[in-house]
Structures are given as C-alpha cells and as structure tokens.
Design a protein around this motif. Structure first.
Motif, short mmCIF file in Angstrom:
data_model
loop_
_atom_site.label_atom_id
_atom_site.label_comp_id
_atom_site.label_asym_id
_atom_site.label_seq_id
_atom_site.Cartn_x
_atom_site.Cartn_y
_atom_site.Cartn_z
N ALA A 57 0.89 -1.15 0.09
CA ALA A 57 -0.18 -0.08 -0.17
C ALA A 57 0.89 1.26 -0.08
CB ALA A 57 -0.83 0.12 1.39
N LYS A 58 2.29 1.14 0.52
CA LYS A 58 2.96 2.45 0.54
C LYS A 58 3.60 2.76 -0.60
CE LYS A 58 3.71 1.70 5.67
NZ LYS A 58 4.80 1.33 6.77
N VAL A 59 4.28 1.52 -1.32
CA VAL A 59 5.41 1.74 -2.39
C VAL A 59 4.95 2.69 -3.54
CG1 VAL A 59 6.49 0.66 -4.16
CG2 VAL A 59 6.75 -0.24 -1.69
N PRO A 60 3.79 2.76 -3.94
CA PRO A 60 3.55 3.85 -5.01
C PRO A 60 3.68 5.20 -4.57
CG PRO A 60 1.80 1.86 -5.06
CD PRO A 60 2.77 2.05 -4.03
N GLU A 61 3.10 5.57 -3.50
CA GLU A 61 3.47 6.92 -3.15
C GLU A 61 4.89 7.33 -2.86
OE1 GLU A 61 2.70 10.77 -2.26
OE2 GLU A 61 1.40 9.63 -3.65
N LEU A 62 5.28 6.41 -2.09
CA LEU A 62 7.13 6.64 -1.85
C LEU A 62 7.85 6.77 -3.10
CD1 LEU A 62 7.24 3.98 1.18
CD2 LEU A 62 7.20 6.46 1.33
N VAL A 63 7.43 5.94 -4.01
CA VAL A 63 8.28 5.98 -5.49
C VAL A 63 7.89 7.53 -5.80
CG1 VAL A 63 8.48 4.99 -7.58
CG2 VAL A 63 8.30 3.60 -5.91
N ARG A 64 6.72 7.77 -5.93
CA ARG A 64 6.32 9.24 -6.53
C ARG A 64 7.05 10.31 -5.81
NH1 ARG A 64 1.31 6.68 -8.01
NH2 ARG A 64 0.64 6.90 -5.70
N ARG A 65 7.18 10.11 -4.54
CA ARG A 65 7.73 11.08 -3.71
C ARG A 65 9.27 11.28 -4.14
NH1 ARG A 65 5.96 10.12 2.50
NH2 ARG A 65 3.68 10.34 2.02
N LEU A 66 9.85 10.18 -4.55
CA LEU A 66 11.15 10.01 -4.84
C LEU A 66 11.72 10.49 -6.33
CD1 LEU A 66 12.30 6.72 -3.36
CD2 LEU A 66 13.05 8.82 -2.66
N GLY A 67 10.14 11.07 -7.04
CA GLY A 67 10.63 11.40 -8.49
C GLY A 67 10.37 10.49 -9.35
N TRP A 68 10.10 9.17 -9.06
CA TRP A 68 9.82 7.94 -10.15
C TRP A 68 8.26 8.01 -10.36
CZ3 TRP A 68 14.45 6.71 -12.24
CH2 TRP A 68 15.40 6.84 -11.86
N SER A 69 7.93 7.55 -11.58
CA SER A 69 6.69 7.02 -11.90
C SER A 69 6.74 5.64 -11.51
CB SER A 69 6.32 7.10 -13.43
OG SER A 69 5.28 6.29 -13.69
N PRO A 70 5.70 5.12 -10.53
CA PRO A 70 5.72 3.70 -10.09
C PRO A 70 5.74 2.80 -11.66
CG PRO A 70 4.16 4.86 -9.02
CD PRO A 70 4.77 5.82 -10.10
N VAL A 71 5.05 3.12 -12.57
CA VAL A 71 5.07 2.25 -13.67
C VAL A 71 6.51 2.11 -14.73
CG1 VAL A 71 2.71 2.66 -13.87
CG2 VAL A 71 3.93 4.24 -14.98
#
Length: 217
Positions: free
Chosen positions: A146-160
């Motif tokens: 549940a956490k990873v998509p938002e954490l990845v976006r905060r780091l400047g990456w698109s999850p996909v």
C-alpha cells in the motif's frame, strides 16, 4: 556447509547445501515463525524435469502453489509442516507474503546494486532471496504494497516506469532450497539470522531500491 558464489564485488550470495526441503521448511516455521506451504515439485519425464502440475508450458516449474486453496493450507506449526513434507518430500517451500512480511521484487542487477548501496550506508536488512528467474526479493514489514507507489512518486519516479513489484497478501516467495526447473535453486543473498529477525519498514529501503531500479532499467 556453505558455498559462496559471486554476486557483485561487495555482495556475495551464500548457498546452503545438504539440508532437505523437509528439514528447512520445519526450521522456517520453528525458528522464524514463518507460515510455510508445500508447492509443486519436479518430476523426471522422458529424461526431462517437468512440473508436477503437468502443464508443459509451466512458467515456474516446481516452484508455484500446487492447489487453489494453498493460502488457507499454509501453517506456522513445525509439526504440521513436517507432516506436509513427509507426504511430498520434493515439494517447493513457499512462504506466503502479506502475513509476517511483504517482499520487494526487483531484477537481479538492480538488487545487487541496491545491496551494495545499503551496505555502504550501514542499513540493516532483512533476509533477501536470489532466484533462478534472475529476481531478488527483499523481505520487509507487511503493508509495503500500500505504501510503495506513493513513496516512489515522492522520490521522483513514476511507479510504472520501474521494474519494481511488491508481493503482499495472496502472493508468495519461493524459499531456498526450492528448485526452478533446470535453472537452479533459490538461494539466500542475505540469509535469515538472529540479527535480522526484526524486519525493516519499506520506507527504509525504498530509496536505494528505487534508485537501483532506475539506474538499471
């Protein structure tokens, strides 16, 4: 007995020999309190190793659930685990995710890069598997999915855009020394020890893992 095979210059992958699937499954339940469940196994057919599921196109021969209700059959009892593998000693050892741990699933190249980066920063890791499908799985506290998509976006990456998946509820990790067809056996890149009994939260690993996935995509 352990054999060390090269991973990267700073990350060596230990491999345990001699322990049976039964002994190892019991130890996971008894010592780590992990739920375990038997999976499929390999059978010799016409001189070839094939999956017990009898699907000639099986993508994970000898390393996937053997029945639809596998999740409800998983047990944390060493006694029950022993009975299960006594019935089928060749069965894969599957560890259900979303219970005592989730797992970050990344390509082997990215996983080795992330391990090296984590070692340099002194980050405390949980167990990590390296499988013949050239994927590595980092064990983290449950709830990571549940956490990873938002954490990845905060780091400047698109999850996909990253080859980074999270194995959570309803999924599994094949554990050493389970074999994947003719490709070899699952190994520990970081084996379970008393020191890593307490798993890290995904927030502690995500920066290094996302960076490695981005660098190697």
């Amino acid at each position: 007995m352990e054999e060390t095979i090269p991973g990267t210059e700073t990350a060596q992958i230990p491999r345990q020999r001699g322990a049976s699937l039964l002994e190892t499954a019991v130890r996971y339940a008894e010592e780590r309190h992990w739920d375990v469940v038997p999976g499929t196994w390999l059978e010799a057919v016409g001189g070839e190793q094939r999956c017990s599921c009898e699907d000639p196109a099986c993508a994970l021969p000898g390393a996937h659930p053997a029945r639809a209700d596998w999740a409800s059959q998983a047990t944390g009892s060493a006694t029950v685990a022993r009975r299960m593998w006594q019935k089928q000693p060749r069965a894969a050892i599957l560890l259900p995710t979303g219970r005592t741990f989730d797992a970050l699933d990344v390509p082997e190249t990215a996983g080795c890069l992330a391990l090296a980066r984590m070692e340099r920063t002194g980050l405390t890791l949980g167990p990590v598997t390296s499988a013949p499908d050239r994927r590595m799985r980092f064990f983290v506290l449950p709830g990571a999915a549940a956490k990873v998509p938002e954490l990845v976006r905060r780091l400047g990456w698109s999850p996909v855009s990253l080859d980074l998946a999270v194995l959570g509820e309803g999924e599994w990790v094949a554990a050493p020394p389970t074999r994947y067809g003719v490709r070899g056996a699952v190994q520990w890149a970081r084996r379970p020890t008393p020191a890593n009994r307490w798993l890290p939260d995904v927030e502690e690993l995500i920066s290094a893992v996302a960076y490695a996935c981005g660098r190697t995509r």
